[in-house]
Every structure is written in structure tokens, then in C-alpha cells.
Design an enzyme around this catalytic site. Structure first.
Site, PDB file in Angstrom:
ATOM      1  CE  LYS A  50      -3.802   2.258   2.455  1.00 60.66           C
ATOM      2  NZ  LYS A  50      -4.769   2.169   3.577  1.00 60.66           N
ATOM      3  CB  SER A  70      -7.032   4.829   2.313  1.00 64.45           C
ATOM      4  OG  SER A  70      -6.490   4.154   3.451  1.00 64.45           O
ATOM      5  CB  SER A 118      -8.456   2.238   5.274  1.00 62.66           C
ATOM      6  OG  SER A 118      -8.853   3.581   5.262  1.00 62.66           O
TER       7      SER A 118
END
Length: 480
Positions: free
Chosen positions: A83, A158, A182
């Protein structure tokens, strides 16, 4: 087994085949890169992809290690995209922001180092909103990540890039992070599994502030609960540099077993948590149908409520998040030119943080304490609790965020994710499991949460539910 079948294997199957040398790391890398080449231009899940020649050479080195009888760990030979809020040595950490430096990171974030030590090969990054703010994955650096089941819809965030890459078979497992859902919201939006671990289970960055950063955590994502659990076992573990990290050890990934008898477990259904919390039509109904599956596997299910005022929970959330975001990004306020380049949501968080005082933060911490106490009281009656993972189905990908939920206007950019906040504030292990599909074939999930540090119990129940519900068999249309 054909080359095209490799991305369809579970991570646990893949690990076994690689370890027994029935499949080579190079073949796995080739299959992953082929899937990325075919689908990533349309869905935009993976960014900063490394050169294929270098990745295939690294995969060949992993094969040579196996030939010498050397296996690094459960992730030996796995393609991994990190990520883009975390550091992976040799790749830039853009955080989705044009203001981030483009120089490659010199070291790995702690959880990334652990995955690399377990044998993973870092191939690139997964897309994220700017600085991870907002549960919709878009930014001005790499653009929009699109939902695996409906490319015109939001991937969530996210960890949206990670969820889409998993759903489309680009990666066997993925890391993510979670402050405001997220690891839960994008998993729900893309029909995969994501887990926010107990606070401290996966240590944070040892180089950052160590004592106030308790709302966000790194964690695992996968296409099934078993793989999610094994990745958590790789990521988790105490680190003396992170004083609030959990000293409780998990079994090694290869030794972890989730088979369990869930007969008689008590599950509380929180529904929308508060009576006035808006939910899009169809979400509550999907959750209530899922309750029948929990009953079918032997659980006792009853409705329940969280005995804490909604406004107290939201006040704690706003103030503590503003403290953390403003602390990290507040330096931009001193340079008007840089500040003007931030997304409006980041500007708002920074500006709001300037108005915080000690009394308001102390009150927010008291409210947060009451949220935790309310869950402790619930867990006197129930072993686990359930609630939807989001208040809306995947929305138009071109929207920054939903302006309303079920006709109720959103007064902040993140109000539509309010349903995840009490679990974050309490630091509970919370697993997104599949709830099914709503109108138009859009996925939705459920938050399955347990008492603090009951991560394995949550995973065991989630694993039994997953085998019974069958929603994991419904693949994205582009793969059907």
C-alpha cells in the site's frame, strides 16, 4: 495445472505448491504480471510497478533457494504490492500526493520488512487516496482505482488498490492499513476479506510518534479468511521499539489452524448501531439475511445496541482524528503554496486541528473510553458482534464522496463511514466478511468484531461463516 490457473489459487494453496516445488516462483510471477498487464490498465489498482525482468530474476533467485532447501517462510515467492502509504525499500512512497518526494525509500516499513523476510517479492505499490484521507481511492498522481465488480463505481479506500488487486487475482494477499475502515470498507466494496487487528497487534512505524497514534493500524487482506489469518501471523508480533505493540504471540503462519466448533456462540446484531444512523436501502436487509447463515452454523443471534451516545462517539472521532492528521500534515499550513496543493479534505483536517485545545482532547479521550466500556458491557452478553461495513453501496467513482446517505446530507467528507468508527475507537479486532450483493450486483460486507486481543476467535468464526455463506464464489464479471 495451467498457467492461467495460478492467480485463482488461494495463498495457502500457492504457498504449499511453491514450498513443495510443484510450481515455481518464476511461474507465479509470470502469471501475476500477465494478470496485471491484462487488467490493471482498466482498474488502476497497482502503481509504481517494477520492471518485469528484475522481478523474474528475483523470482528465479527464490527458486534457487528452494533448490538448496532454503525456504524463507509462508510468503516465499509471493508477488506483493505494498500500500502506497507504507515504505518499501527501492520504491517511492507517494502517499497519493504530488507533494511527496519521488526518491525511493531507503528502508521498509516494519510490517513490510516482515513480509519480505517471509519470502515476498515486492513488485510495486497499491493505489491509495492522498495521504489515505477518504474512503475513495483516487489522487492526482495516479488517478482513480475502479471497483472490481463495477468499474464505474468506487473501490472504497484507503486500501482500494489492494482490495481490487486481490479481487482480480493480481496478488495472492495484500497489506493495507485502517483508521476509518480502510481495511474493511474496500474489502466490502470488492467482495474480499480485510481485517483491522486489535490495537497493537501489528506494530506501527518505530520512527513515528509512538503514543498517540492509536487509531490507525496496518493489517491483512486476502480472498479468504484463512489466508487473511496467515498474513496476519506474518505481520504481527511485539517490537520493543513500539511500546504499545501487543506482547501476545500468534501461531506461525504454517501452523495456524482455524477449524473450530462455533455451536452456541452468542452473536449480537448491532444493525446500524444507532437508530438515527442512515443506511442506504438494502444494506440492513443483506445483513439480516446473513444472520440466518450465522444461525445455521450454530450461533445464537440477537439484536443489541451500543450504549453510548452517537454524538459522543462522533465528537471523540473528529477531535482525535484531527489531532493525528493535523499533527502529521500541519507543517503544510506554514507554506500557502504547498497548502493550496493539498486535497480539500486534508486542508479541512489541518484547519480544524488548529482549534483543538487540551480540554477538548481530554473530553474526546473520555468519550473514547466510554465507547470501549460500552463494548466491554456488550461482551458480557455476547461473544462477538456484527454490523454493516459501510453505510452506502459502491458509489460513482467520479464522486469524491457521497453528499448524502439515505436522504440525510453529509456534513463532513467522511460522515458516510461513521459506522466503522466505534470499532476503531475501541481498538477491537474487526473482520470484514461478505454479506452478499445488492441491487445492480454491488458487493457489501459485515464487520465481525470481538473483544480486544480475540483476533483468532474472530477469524475462526469468520472462517466457518465464510464456508457456509458461499459469497466468495461470485467472481468479478471481468473474470467470469
Amino acid at each position: 495445472m495451467s498457467f492461467a490457473d495460478l492467480p485463482e489459487l488461494t495463498a495457502t494453496e500457492l504457498s504449499h505448491l511453491i514450498g513443495s516445488r510443484k510450481v515455481s516462483c518464476r511461474e507465479v510471477m509470470q502469471a501475476s504480471l500477465a494478470r496485471i498487464e491484462a487488467l490493471n490498465p482498466r482498474f488502476n489498482a497497482i502503481v509504481s510497478l517494477r520492471e518485469p525482468e528484475a522481478l523474474l530474476a528475483e523470482a528465479g533467485e527464490r527458486d534457487a533457494e528452494l533448490a538448496r532447501g532454503e525456504r524463507r517462510g509462508w510468503m516465499h515467492g509471493f508477488p506483493l504490492a505494498v500500500k502506497d502509504l507504507s515504505h518499501a525499500a527501492g520504491l517511492p512512497t507517494s502517499m497519493g500526493s504530488p507533494l511527496s518526494p519521488r526518491t525511493p525509500a531507503r528502508t521498509d516499513s516494519l510490517h513490510v520488512a516482515r513480509m519480505r523476510e517471509s519470502g515476498a517479492i515486492v513488485i510495486g505499490k497499491t493505489n491509495t487516496p492522498e495521504f489515505g484521507l477518504g474512503s475513495n481511492t483516487y489522487n492526482t498522481v495516479f488517478g482513480i482505482t475502479r471497483n472490481a465488480y463495477a468499474p464505474d463505481r468506487s473501490a472504497g479506500g484507503s486500501s482500494g488498490g489492494a482490495a481490487v488487486a486481490l479481487a482480480l487475482g493480481m496478488l495472492p494477499v495484500a497489506d493495507g492499513s485502517d483508521m476509518m475502515g480502510s481495511l474493511r470498507n474496500p474489502a466490502a466494496f470488492n467482495n474480499v476479506i480485510g481485517m483491522r487487528p486489535s490495537r497493537g497487534r501489528v506494530p506501527g512505524d518505530p520512527e513515528q510518534e509512538l503514543f498517540f497514534q492509536q487509531l490507525g493500524t496496518e493489517g491483512p487482506m486476502a480472498r479468504n479468511v484463512e489466508d487473511t489469518a496467515r498474513l496476519l501471523a506474518v505481520q504481527a508480533g511485539f517490537d520493543t521499539r513500539v511500546p504499545l505493540s501487543s506482547p501476545q504471540a500468534l501461531p506461525a503462519p504454517d501452523a495456524l489452524r482455524l477449524d473450530d466448533n462455533v455451536e452456541g456462540l452468542r452473536v449480537g446484531w448491532l444493525g446500524g448501531i444507532w437508530p438515527d444512523l442512515p443506511l442506504a436501502p438494502g444494506i440492513r436487509e443483506l445483513g439480516e439475511r446473513a444472520l440466518d447463515t450465522f444461525r445455521a452454523i450454530g450461533c445464537e443471534v440477537e439484536p443489541c445496541t451500543l450504549d453510548v451516545p452517537r454524538e459522543h462517539n462522533w465528537n471523540a472521532w473528529l477531535r482525535l482524528r484531527q489531532l493525528l492528521v493535523g499533527g502529521k500534515l500541519g507543517a503544510y499550513l506554514s507554506d500557502p503554496k504547498l497548502f493550496a496543493q493539498l486535497k480539500p479534505e486534508a486542508q479541512w483536517e489541518i484547519e480544524q486541528s488548529r482549534h483543538l485545545d487540551a480540554a477538548s482532547l481530554y473530553q474526546a479521550s473520555l468519550y473514547r473510553s466510554n465507547v470501549y466500556r460500552a463494548f466491554v458491557k456488550l461482551f458480557e452478553r455476547f461473544d462477538f458482534v456484527l454490523a454493516p461495513s459501510a453505510q452506502v453501496f459502491p458509489f460513482d467513482a467520479e464522486l469524491h464522496w457521497p453528499a448524502e446517505v439515505a436522504g440525510v446530507p453529509s456534513d463532513t467528507y467522511h460522515r458516510w463511514m461513521e459506522i466503522v468508527t466505534p470499532f476503531t475507537l475501541a481498538g477491537l479486532p474487526t473482520l470484514n466478511v461478505r454479506a452478499g450483493f445488492g441491487e445492480g450486483g454491488l458487493p457489501m460486507g459485515l464487520q465481525l468484531a470481538g473483544p480486544i486481543h480475540a483476533d483468532l476467535g474472530v477469524l475462526r468464526l469468520g472462517n466457518v461463516y465464510e464456508r457456509a455463506c458461499g459469497w466468495g464464489k461470485q467472481r468479478p464479471p471481468v473474470l467470469a
